[in-house]
Write an enzyme that holds these catalytic residues in place. Structure first.
Site, PDB file in Angstrom:
ATOM      1  N   ARG A  29      -5.572   1.789 -14.568  1.00  0.00           N
ATOM      2  CA  ARG A  29      -4.435   2.262 -15.359  1.00  0.00           C
ATOM      3  C   ARG A  29      -3.722   1.125 -16.082  1.00  0.00           C
ATOM      4  O   ARG A  29      -2.933   1.361 -16.995  1.00  0.00           O
ATOM      5  CB  ARG A  29      -3.479   3.115 -14.525  1.00  0.00           C
ATOM      6  CG  ARG A  29      -2.763   2.372 -13.427  1.00  0.00           C
ATOM      7  CD  ARG A  29      -2.130   3.345 -12.453  1.00  0.00           C
ATOM      8  NE  ARG A  29      -1.100   4.174 -13.060  1.00  0.00           N
ATOM      9  CZ  ARG A  29       0.112   3.741 -13.373  1.00  0.00           C
ATOM     10  NH1 ARG A  29       0.446   2.492 -13.148  1.00  0.00           N
ATOM     11  NH2 ARG A  29       0.998   4.557 -13.918  1.00  0.00           N
TER      12      ARG A  29
ATOM     13  N   GLU B  28     -16.462  -0.317  13.162  1.00  0.00           N
ATOM     14  CA  GLU B  28     -15.544  -1.402  13.558  1.00  0.00           C
ATOM     15  C   GLU B  28     -15.402  -2.442  12.454  1.00  0.00           C
ATOM     16  O   GLU B  28     -14.607  -3.373  12.567  1.00  0.00           O
ATOM     17  CB  GLU B  28     -16.048  -2.091  14.832  1.00  0.00           C
ATOM     18  CG  GLU B  28     -15.899  -1.244  16.083  1.00  0.00           C
ATOM     19  CD  GLU B  28     -14.458  -0.823  16.338  1.00  0.00           C
ATOM     20  OE1 GLU B  28     -13.556  -1.654  16.149  1.00  0.00           O
ATOM     21  OE2 GLU B  28     -14.253   0.341  16.702  1.00  0.00           O
TER      22      GLU B  28
ATOM     23  N   ASP C 115       6.846   0.897 -14.725  1.00  0.00           N
ATOM     24  CA  ASP C 115       6.681   1.446 -13.380  1.00  0.00           C
ATOM     25  C   ASP C 115       7.241   0.507 -12.323  1.00  0.00           C
ATOM     26  O   ASP C 115       7.450  -0.674 -12.585  1.00  0.00           O
ATOM     27  CB  ASP C 115       5.192   1.681 -13.091  1.00  0.00           C
ATOM     28  CG  ASP C 115       4.655   2.891 -13.827  1.00  0.00           C
ATOM     29  OD1 ASP C 115       5.424   3.829 -14.057  1.00  0.00           O
ATOM     30  OD2 ASP C 115       3.451   2.887 -14.169  1.00  0.00           O
TER      31      ASP C 115
ATOM     32  N   PRO D 142      -8.334  -4.237   6.566  1.00  0.00           N
ATOM     33  CA  PRO D 142      -6.920  -4.272   6.958  1.00  0.00           C
ATOM     34  C   PRO D 142      -6.441  -5.686   7.257  1.00  0.00           C
ATOM     35  O   PRO D 142      -5.241  -5.932   7.337  1.00  0.00           O
ATOM     36  CB  PRO D 142      -6.869  -3.396   8.214  1.00  0.00           C
ATOM     37  CG  PRO D 142      -8.274  -3.260   8.687  1.00  0.00           C
ATOM     38  CD  PRO D 142      -9.150  -3.442   7.484  1.00  0.00           C
TER      39      PRO D 142
HETATM   40  N1  SAH Z   1     -11.861  -3.038  13.364  1.00  0.00           N
HETATM   41  C1  SAH Z   1     -11.232  -3.276  12.092  1.00  0.00           C
HETATM   42  C2  SAH Z   1     -10.945  -1.963  11.343  1.00  0.00           C
HETATM   43  C3  SAH Z   1     -12.170  -1.291  10.843  1.00  0.00           C
HETATM   44  S1  SAH Z   1     -11.772   0.141   9.947  1.00  0.00           S
HETATM   45  C4  SAH Z   1      -9.886  -3.944  12.320  1.00  0.00           C
HETATM   46  O1  SAH Z   1      -9.211  -3.576  13.259  1.00  0.00           O
HETATM   47  O2  SAH Z   1      -9.497  -4.830  11.528  1.00  0.00           O
HETATM   48  C5  SAH Z   1     -13.258   0.417   9.036  1.00  0.00           C
HETATM   49  C6  SAH Z   1     -13.234  -0.051   7.587  1.00  0.00           C
HETATM   50  O3  SAH Z   1     -12.198   0.613   6.895  1.00  0.00           O
HETATM   51  C7  SAH Z   1     -13.007  -1.523   7.378  1.00  0.00           C
HETATM   52  O4  SAH Z   1     -14.222  -2.234   7.443  1.00  0.00           O
HETATM   53  C8  SAH Z   1     -12.385  -1.568   5.993  1.00  0.00           C
HETATM   54  O5  SAH Z   1     -13.389  -1.628   4.974  1.00  0.00           O
HETATM   55  C9  SAH Z   1     -11.681  -0.223   5.881  1.00  0.00           C
HETATM   56  N2  SAH Z   1     -10.228  -0.284   6.038  1.00  0.00           N
HETATM   57  C10 SAH Z   1      -9.511   0.259   7.051  1.00  0.00           C
HETATM   58  N3  SAH Z   1      -8.212   0.052   6.897  1.00  0.00           N
HETATM   59  C11 SAH Z   1      -8.059  -0.617   5.740  1.00  0.00           C
HETATM   60  C12 SAH Z   1      -6.926  -1.129   5.036  1.00  0.00           C
HETATM   61  N4  SAH Z   1      -5.683  -0.982   5.496  1.00  0.00           N
HETATM   62  N5  SAH Z   1      -7.146  -1.769   3.865  1.00  0.00           N
HETATM   63  C13 SAH Z   1      -8.393  -1.935   3.391  1.00  0.00           C
HETATM   64  N6  SAH Z   1      -9.504  -1.498   4.016  1.00  0.00           N
HETATM   65  C14 SAH Z   1      -9.341  -0.843   5.182  1.00  0.00           C
END
Ligand code: SAH
Length: 260
Positions: free
Chosen positions: A176, A138, A191, A111
């Site tokens: 795609r 995490e 698209d 994220p």
């Molecule tokens: N503690 C981290 C979140 C971990 S969520 C933070 O707050 O930044 C667990 C896993 O989910 C992450 O390691 C990632 O691979 C995935 N993930 C969660 N949300 C995501 C998003 N919006 N985009 C891409 N990967 C995501």
């Protein structure tokens, strides 16, 4: 798949030697079983069958150098949750990258990465090989991320429990775009968020798509816009473009300001 063969890292899918020139994707995950039902279906599944793409799904757990196949541990500094350990991830990446000589672009789904856009998807679709690293808990110990130096991509400003769904979103969006993946050659080009080149116009912009209609011509008293049944292709094209612009102005004016 032979579950008893613990000497071999588990992989689902295989890369067809004859498919060199196509895109190869390697996914690293601790939930390998959730990929095939999604990726094996529809457009992405057909693209694999046609040799446009292939993927392996590798279970990070198989690389854990402890007898319980433990891949996570408690965070230094305390606090809730678990953190994915460096060693299994590092070894898994080394293993999959050695399976093919094409240069790999490493991507960590997080994220905290750059928000994914169609422009990024287009860039990825032009590469020969992607290695996708998915986290859980995490997240991943920062030291192995620092050492791997992956490109970091987010699928949006919200948090999921794992990187598997983001990885599948990315794979679907990339595949795609591969030439031949969609039935109609240029259907992806119209698209939302795609650059639509128009003769003589400055409209090299990424717009939302126009509305679509199909039979019946009248449904519950609602009619299809007349121009679409006129048979006049130039008029239909012009109407669609107006609709794209109007929708983008109304719903996503930020797209009109952004560089494509
Ligand atoms: N503690 C981290 C979140 C971990 S969520 C933070 O707050 O930044 C667990 C896993 O989910 C992450 O390691 C990632 O691979 C995935 N993930 C969660 N949300 C995501 C998003 N919006 N985009 C891409 N990967 C995501």
């Amino acid at each position: 798949m032979n579950k008893d063969d613990s000497s071999m890292p588990e992989q689902i899918g295989s890369v067809d030697a004859e498919a060199v020139g196509s895109l190869r994707i390697d996914v690293l995950t601790i939930f390998p079983e959730i990929f095939e039902p999604v990726l094996g279906s529809s457009i992405v599944g057909r693209a694999r069958a046609a040799g446009l793409v292939d993927w392996t799904i590798t279970d990070i757990r198989r690389f854990a150098d402890n007898k319980h196949q433990k891949v996570d541990d408690r965070p230094f500094g305390g606090g809730p949750g678990m953190v994915m350990m460096c060693q299994p991830i590092w070894d898994a990446v080394q293993h999959v990258e050695a399976l093919d000589e094409r240069p790999a672009t490493r991507i960590h789904l997080t994220p905290q990465g750059e928000p994914c856009t169609q422009r990024i998807i287009e860039e990825l679709a032009a590469l020969p090989r992607l290695v996708l690293l998915t986290g859980r808990y995490e997240g991943i110990d920062q030291r192995v991320i620092d050492r791997l130096e992956p490109r970091e991509i987010s699928i949006g400003d919200f948090v999921l429990s794992g990187g598997e769904l983001p990885a599948m979103c990315l794979i679907d969006a990339v595949v795609r775009l591969l030439p031949g993946a969609l039935g109609h050659e240029d259907s992806a080009g119209e698209d939302s968020f795609s650059v639509i080149a128009r003769d003589g116009g400055p409209e090299n912009q990424r717009l939302l798509d126009c509305p679509h209609y199909t039979r019946p011509r009248v449904w519950e008293g609602r009619e299809v816009p007349e121009v679409l049944t006129s048979g006049d292709h130039a008029k239909v094209d012009a109407w669609r473009h107006e609709q794209r612009l109007a929708r983008t102005e109304a719903l996503r004016p930020d797209l009109l300001e952004r560089e494509s």
